[in-house]
Design a protein around this motif. Structure first.
Motif, PDB file in Angstrom:
ATOM      1  N   CYS A  85       0.846  -1.206   0.000  1.00 25.73           N
ATOM      2  CA  CYS A  85       0.000   0.000   0.000  1.00 25.73           C
ATOM      3  C   CYS A  85       0.878   1.252   0.000  1.00 25.73           C
ATOM      4  N   CYS A  88       0.505   3.014   3.628  1.00 30.42           N
ATOM      5  CA  CYS A  88       0.993   2.484   4.911  1.00 30.42           C
ATOM      6  C   CYS A  88       1.958   1.308   4.785  1.00 30.42           C
ATOM      7  N   ASN A  90       1.300  -1.787   3.835  1.00 27.12           N
ATOM      8  CA  ASN A  90       0.636  -3.083   4.006  1.00 27.12           C
ATOM      9  C   ASN A  90       0.823  -3.921   2.730  1.00 27.12           C
ATOM     10  N   CYS A 134      -7.413  -0.579   1.442  1.00 25.42           N
ATOM     11  CA  CYS A 134      -6.387  -1.212   2.275  1.00 25.42           C
ATOM     12  C   CYS A 134      -6.984  -1.467   3.655  1.00 25.42           C
ATOM     13  N   CYS A 137      -5.009   0.964   6.473  1.00 21.09           N
ATOM     14  CA  CYS A 137      -5.138   2.428   6.570  1.00 21.09           C
ATOM     15  C   CYS A 137      -6.417   2.951   5.905  1.00 21.09           C
TER      16      CYS A 137
HETATM   17 ZN   LIG Z   1      -2.677   1.088   3.569  1.00 21.34          ZN
END
Ligand SMILES: [Zn+2]
Length: 180
Positions: A85, A88, A90, A134, A137
């Motif tokens: 992501c 963030c 991820n 996501c 976030c």
């Molecule tokens: Zn994220």
């Protein structure tokens, strides 16, 4: 007779104490589970996101915008690695599930795990679509359609700008697998 009463009273008190103990334990477990889930999430104000992201990243990730077709950095990207992501970090998709859909955006047939993304019904633009965000976030990633290749038959159509690419993360995982 008095003795019996005393014993009964003792038993009743013990029972009650034991009972309340169980309830307390259950409550503690539930609370700590909630805290853990909260810790996993990245929570920032829109102001904080604005400072951290570029204008275009903010427009797509936070305001659910769409980048122009065939302009994204990862549309024709073919390196081995993991797509994370852009908000963030991820882990979202691996290069093994990326395929060329010719739709103008990077497309994948499967996310890294079911828990890495969230699917929500999106009825904007007068059509019913499934929006992908996501899980960590809440950043907007794209949409999922059911015209993808096997084995899933799904096409996760994702904005390049919502993604970052991690080549090393993939190499690390492969090295770990070899060791095991
Ligand atoms: Zn994220």
């Amino acid at each position: 007779m008095k003795k019996y009463l005393l014993i009964l009273l003792c038993l009743a008190t013990f029972g009650l104490t034991a009972c309340s103990q169980v309830t307390n334990d259950q409550q503690t477990t539930e609370v700590s589970k909630e805290v853990n889930e909260m810790e996993d999430k990245v929570v920032k104000t829109e102001e904080e996101w604005k400072e951290e992201l570029t204008d275009e990243e903010f427009r797509v990730l936070r305001l659910k915008g769409t980048e122009m077709a065939f302009t994204g950095e990862f549309e024709k990207h073919k390196e081995d690695g993991i797509y994370v992501c852009g908000g963030c970090g991820n882990k979202l998709f691996t290069s093994e599930t990326k395929y060329d859909s010719h739709c103008g955006w990077p497309s994948f047939f499967e996310p890294v795990s079911e828990n890495s993304i969230v699917e929500t019904e999106d009825n904007t633009l007068g059509k019913r679509r499934i929006e992908i965000t996501c899980a960590k976030c809440g950043g907007h990633l794209g949409h999922v359609f059911n015209d993808g290749p096997q084995p899933t038959g799904l096409r996760y159509c994702i904005n390049s700008i919502s993604l970052d690419f991690d080549k090393e993360e993939k190499a690390k995982e492969e090295a770990k697998e070899k060791k095991e």
